[in-house]
Design a protein around this motif. Structure first.
Motif, PDB file in Angstrom:
ATOM      1  N   ASP A 191      29.313  12.931  51.644  1.00 66.74           N
ATOM      2  CA  ASP A 191      30.769  12.975  51.722  1.00 66.74           C
ATOM      3  C   ASP A 191      31.245  14.335  52.224  1.00 66.74           C
ATOM      4  O   ASP A 191      30.592  15.359  52.027  1.00 66.74           O
ATOM      5  CB  ASP A 191      31.372  12.702  50.344  1.00 66.74           C
ATOM      6  N   ALA A 192      32.431  14.335  52.875  1.00 70.27           N
ATOM      7  CA  ALA A 192      33.033  15.561  53.399  1.00 70.27           C
ATOM      8  C   ALA A 192      34.255  15.904  52.561  1.00 70.27           C
ATOM      9  O   ALA A 192      35.059  15.031  52.240  1.00 70.27           O
ATOM     10  CB  ALA A 192      33.421  15.381  54.859  1.00 70.27           C
ATOM     11  N   SER A 193      34.416  17.182  52.224  1.00 70.95           N
ATOM     12  CA  SER A 193      35.514  17.567  51.337  1.00 70.95           C
ATOM     13  C   SER A 193      36.074  18.931  51.720  1.00 70.95           C
ATOM     14  O   SER A 193      35.468  19.686  52.488  1.00 70.95           O
ATOM     15  CB  SER A 193      35.047  17.588  49.885  1.00 70.95           C
ATOM     16  N   GLN A 194      37.247  19.236  51.141  1.00 70.33           N
ATOM     17  CA  GLN A 194      37.893  20.525  51.331  1.00 70.33           C
ATOM     18  C   GLN A 194      38.624  20.884  50.040  1.00 70.33           C
ATOM     19  O   GLN A 194      39.649  20.290  49.703  1.00 70.33           O
ATOM     20  CB  GLN A 194      38.873  20.475  52.506  1.00 70.33           C
ATOM     21  N   PRO A 195      38.124  21.867  49.275  1.00 67.32           N
ATOM     22  CA  PRO A 195      38.729  22.202  47.989  1.00 67.32           C
ATOM     23  C   PRO A 195      40.062  22.942  48.076  1.00 67.32           C
ATOM     24  O   PRO A 195      40.831  22.931  47.120  1.00 67.32           O
ATOM     25  CB  PRO A 195      37.664  23.087  47.317  1.00 67.32           C
ATOM     26  N   THR A 196      40.343  23.574  49.220  1.00 68.39           N
ATOM     27  CA  THR A 196      41.564  24.363  49.361  1.00 68.39           C
ATOM     28  C   THR A 196      42.681  23.522  49.963  1.00 68.39           C
ATOM     29  O   THR A 196      42.546  23.004  51.082  1.00 68.39           O
ATOM     30  CB  THR A 196      41.314  25.599  50.242  1.00 68.39           C
ATOM     31  N   ASN A 197      43.774  23.391  49.242  1.00 72.20           N
ATOM     32  CA  ASN A 197      44.877  22.528  49.679  1.00 72.20           C
ATOM     33  C   ASN A 197      45.344  22.843  51.091  1.00 72.20           C
ATOM     34  O   ASN A 197      45.562  21.951  51.910  1.00 72.20           O
ATOM     35  CB  ASN A 197      46.059  22.652  48.714  1.00 72.20           C
ATOM     36  N   ALA A 198      45.536  24.125  51.380  1.00 70.91           N
ATOM     37  CA  ALA A 198      46.117  24.533  52.661  1.00 70.91           C
ATOM     38  C   ALA A 198      45.192  24.277  53.848  1.00 70.91           C
ATOM     39  O   ALA A 198      45.637  24.313  54.997  1.00 70.91           O
ATOM     40  CB  ALA A 198      46.479  26.011  52.606  1.00 70.91           C
ATOM     41  N   LEU A 199      43.916  24.005  53.580  1.00 70.74           N
ATOM     42  CA  LEU A 199      42.939  23.813  54.665  1.00 70.74           C
ATOM     43  C   LEU A 199      42.586  22.350  54.883  1.00 70.74           C
ATOM     44  O   LEU A 199      41.688  22.044  55.669  1.00 70.74           O
ATOM     45  CB  LEU A 199      41.667  24.615  54.363  1.00 70.74           C
ATOM     46  N   ARG A 200      43.283  21.459  54.211  1.00 72.51           N
ATOM     47  CA  ARG A 200      42.958  20.035  54.332  1.00 72.51           C
ATOM     48  C   ARG A 200      43.631  19.411  55.553  1.00 72.51           C
ATOM     49  O   ARG A 200      44.813  19.673  55.817  1.00 72.51           O
ATOM     50  CB  ARG A 200      43.396  19.293  53.069  1.00 72.51           C
ATOM     51  N   PRO A 201      42.902  18.567  56.306  1.00 74.28           N
ATOM     52  CA  PRO A 201      43.547  17.804  57.380  1.00 74.28           C
ATOM     53  C   PRO A 201      44.494  16.771  56.782  1.00 74.28           C
ATOM     54  O   PRO A 201      44.435  16.483  55.581  1.00 74.28           O
ATOM     55  CB  PRO A 201      42.379  17.140  58.108  1.00 74.28           C
ATOM     56  N   VAL A 202      45.350  16.216  57.624  1.00 75.29           N
ATOM     57  CA  VAL A 202      46.357  15.265  57.171  1.00 75.29           C
ATOM     58  C   VAL A 202      46.115  13.919  57.850  1.00 75.29           C
ATOM     59  O   VAL A 202      45.813  13.862  59.047  1.00 75.29           O
ATOM     60  CB  VAL A 202      47.774  15.772  57.497  1.00 75.29           C
ATOM     61  N   LEU A 203      46.222  12.848  57.084  1.00 76.11           N
ATOM     62  CA  LEU A 203      46.100  11.513  57.659  1.00 76.11           C
ATOM     63  C   LEU A 203      47.386  11.164  58.403  1.00 76.11           C
ATOM     64  O   LEU A 203      48.490  11.327  57.881  1.00 76.11           O
ATOM     65  CB  LEU A 203      45.842  10.470  56.576  1.00 76.11           C
ATOM     66  N   LYS A 204      47.226  10.670  59.632  1.00 72.01           N
ATOM     67  CA  LYS A 204      48.357  10.241  60.450  1.00 72.01           C
ATOM     68  C   LYS A 204      48.101   8.826  60.949  1.00 72.01           C
ATOM     69  O   LYS A 204      46.975   8.334  60.932  1.00 72.01           O
ATOM     70  CB  LYS A 204      48.551  11.183  61.639  1.00 72.01           C
ATOM     71  N   HIS A 205      49.170   8.177  61.426  1.00 67.09           N
ATOM     72  CA  HIS A 205      49.049   6.815  61.953  1.00 67.09           C
ATOM     73  C   HIS A 205      49.614   6.772  63.357  1.00 67.09           C
ATOM     74  O   HIS A 205      50.732   7.223  63.604  1.00 67.09           O
ATOM     75  CB  HIS A 205      49.779   5.815  61.066  1.00 67.09           C
ATOM     76  N   ASP A 206      48.817   6.247  64.279  1.00 65.94           N
ATOM     77  CA  ASP A 206      49.231   6.065  65.672  1.00 65.94           C
ATOM     78  C   ASP A 206      49.762   4.644  65.820  1.00 65.94           C
ATOM     79  O   ASP A 206      48.997   3.679  65.765  1.00 65.94           O
ATOM     80  CB  ASP A 206      48.042   6.293  66.603  1.00 65.94           C
ATOM     81  N   THR A 207      51.074   4.509  65.986  1.00 65.91           N
ATOM     82  CA  THR A 207      51.670   3.175  66.046  1.00 65.91           C
ATOM     83  C   THR A 207      51.268   2.427  67.308  1.00 65.91           C
ATOM     84  O   THR A 207      51.124   1.201  67.287  1.00 65.91           O
ATOM     85  CB  THR A 207      53.196   3.265  65.967  1.00 65.91           C
ATOM     86  N   ASP A 208      51.079   3.143  68.422  1.00 62.34           N
ATOM     87  CA  ASP A 208      50.673   2.479  69.662  1.00 62.34           C
ATOM     88  C   ASP A 208      49.284   1.861  69.543  1.00 62.34           C
ATOM     89  O   ASP A 208      49.033   0.769  70.062  1.00 62.34           O
ATOM     90  CB  ASP A 208      50.706   3.466  70.834  1.00 62.34           C
ATOM     91  N   LYS A 209      48.389   2.550  68.875  1.00 65.07           N
ATOM     92  CA  LYS A 209      47.022   2.051  68.721  1.00 65.07           C
ATOM     93  C   LYS A 209      46.844   1.265  67.426  1.00 65.07           C
ATOM     94  O   LYS A 209      45.809   0.635  67.227  1.00 65.07           O
ATOM     95  CB  LYS A 209      46.036   3.224  68.714  1.00 65.07           C
ATOM     96  N   ASN A 210      47.833   1.338  66.552  1.00 60.81           N
ATOM     97  CA  ASN A 210      47.721   0.763  65.213  1.00 60.81           C
ATOM     98  C   ASN A 210      46.449   1.266  64.539  1.00 60.81           C
ATOM     99  O   ASN A 210      45.638   0.501  64.020  1.00 60.81           O
ATOM    100  CB  ASN A 210      47.735  -0.765  65.253  1.00 60.81           C
ATOM    101  N   ALA A 211      46.287   2.596  64.560  1.00 56.92           N
ATOM    102  CA  ALA A 211      45.067   3.207  64.032  1.00 56.92           C
ATOM    103  C   ALA A 211      45.412   4.492  63.293  1.00 56.92           C
ATOM    104  O   ALA A 211      46.321   5.243  63.686  1.00 56.92           O
ATOM    105  CB  ALA A 211      44.090   3.501  65.158  1.00 56.92           C
ATOM    106  N   TYR A 212      44.658   4.763  62.242  1.00 53.91           N
ATOM    107  CA  TYR A 212      44.790   6.014  61.505  1.00 53.91           C
ATOM    108  C   TYR A 212      43.832   7.052  62.081  1.00 53.91           C
ATOM    109  O   TYR A 212      42.793   6.720  62.663  1.00 53.91           O
ATOM    110  CB  TYR A 212      44.468   5.803  60.027  1.00 53.91           C
ATOM    111  N   TYR A 213      44.183   8.325  61.881  1.00 56.25           N
ATOM    112  CA  TYR A 213      43.309   9.415  62.308  1.00 56.25           C
ATOM    113  C   TYR A 213      43.567  10.619  61.418  1.00 56.25           C
ATOM    114  O   TYR A 213      44.602  10.718  60.742  1.00 56.25           O
ATOM    115  CB  TYR A 213      43.541   9.772  63.777  1.00 56.25           C
ATOM    116  N   LEU A 214      42.612  11.552  61.410  1.00 58.87           N
ATOM    117  CA  LEU A 214      42.810  12.824  60.731  1.00 58.87           C
ATOM    118  C   LEU A 214      43.335  13.824  61.741  1.00 58.87           C
ATOM    119  O   LEU A 214      42.789  13.957  62.842  1.00 58.87           O
ATOM    120  CB  LEU A 214      41.505  13.344  60.134  1.00 58.87           C
ATOM    121  N   LEU A 215      44.397  14.528  61.365  1.00 54.26           N
ATOM    122  CA  LEU A 215      44.967  15.561  62.222  1.00 54.26           C
ATOM    123  C   LEU A 215      44.472  16.916  61.740  1.00 54.26           C
ATOM    124  O   LEU A 215      44.750  17.330  60.612  1.00 54.26           O
ATOM    125  CB  LEU A 215      46.492  15.510  62.191  1.00 54.26           C
TER     126      LEU A 215
END
Length: 292
Positions: free
Chosen positions: A89-113
């Motif tokens: 598993d991949a993790s990040q203990p520091t809040n400020a360094l975490r990527p954010v989950l986003k959703h691409d409506t055109d592709k109907n797909a989630y990604y990490l930003l």
């Protein structure tokens, strides 16, 4: 048991024929399981490696402990579970360094930003044991959002130059004119780069299905972008197998070389896949990302 021209195989063994009787048992409900994805097939036999898929929200958590699930877009990701079955598993203990989950409506797909602001954002796996192999295939479905000198999509180990059996995948390069680059190291580092002098530039924003193949003993360092081979380097990689190192996703460890872009999926498997299998994986990515 009756088999007709309409028969199909269920799970490789049992035969089901529509509108016929299966001898020896009552014909009740038949449930057909969904066709497995190319990624599921890669890890059927206990192969080493990792598989991350942000589209599967059941694998994402806001905290490292895995107690707060990610339920939708715009939430931070502190833990991303490995779907290969290996538990890396991949993790990040520091809040400020975490990527954010986003959703691409055109592709109907989630990604990490991932971003490169300040210290950037990144995730780190537990040590991935690849010591039994000297060959790998790597996939990443990405979109880089900025052209930088070096933005690491993936780098293995916390000390690349001082480690054996490592590799990396990044956009940009040391001279600032490469659009994507690979590096692989047994006991010596070999680079594979795309320069503006001999390849078309992939200027940001740029969506890319990246497929890389490495084999230390044969000096194999190949990079494909969107189904087309763009790099094949035969530089000396030294000797030995890959190591037992952490994977840093979205940034080089303890540096400013952060990736500014999207990650739709990533997989690493402990063998060189044949071209047919590579193309099947690329095709699935391309269709999901609506690339032309």
């Amino acid at each position: 048991m009756i088999k007709t021209p309409l028969s199909i195989i269920i799970q490789g063994a049992r035969i089901w024929t529509p509108k016929t009787t299966i001898l020896g048992e009552a014909h009740k409900d038949i449930i057909l399981e969904p066709k497995p994805s190319p990624f599921e097939l890669l890890f059927l036999n206990g192969e080493q490696g990792v598989w991350f898929d942000p589209n599967d929200l059941s694998t994402l958590f806001q905290d490292v402990a895995g107690l707060i699930p990610v339920t939708g877009a715009d939430q931070p990701v502190g833990l991303m579970k490995d779907k290969s079955g290996n538990g890396y598993d991949a993790s990040q203990p520091t809040n400020a360094l975490r990527p954010v989950l986003k959703h691409d409506t055109d592709k109907n797909a989630y990604y990490l930003l991932f971003n490169d602001v300040g210290n950037g954002s990144f995730l780190t796996t537990s040590a991935v044991n690849l010591t039994a192999t000297n060959e790998l295939t790597v996939f990443a479905a990405t979109e880089k959002l900025a052209d930088v000198s070096a933005g690491y999509i993936l780098e293995v180990s916390n000390n690349f130059g001082g480690s054996s059996g490592v590799f990396s995948l990044c956009c940009g390069g040391a001279n600032g004119d490469e659009s994507y680059a690979t590096a692989v190291r047994g006991t010596f580092t070999s680079y594979g780069v795309i320069t503006k002098a001999n390849k078309p530039a992939f200027n940001a924003p740029h969506e890319a299905i990246l497929s890389a193949q490495f084999k230390i003993s044969t000096r194999t360092n190949i990079l494909r972008i969107n189904g087309v081979q763009v790099v094949s380097s035969t530089g000396n990689q030294g000797s030995g197998n890959f190591g037992n190192h952490v994977f840093n996703i979205g940034k080089r460890y303890n540096s400013t070389f952060a990736y500014n872009g999207k990650l739709y999926s990533m997989a690493v498997i402990d063998r060189l896949l044949n071209i047919d299998t590579i193309q099947k994986v690329e095709k699935e990515y391309i269709e999901k990302m609506h690339l032309k």
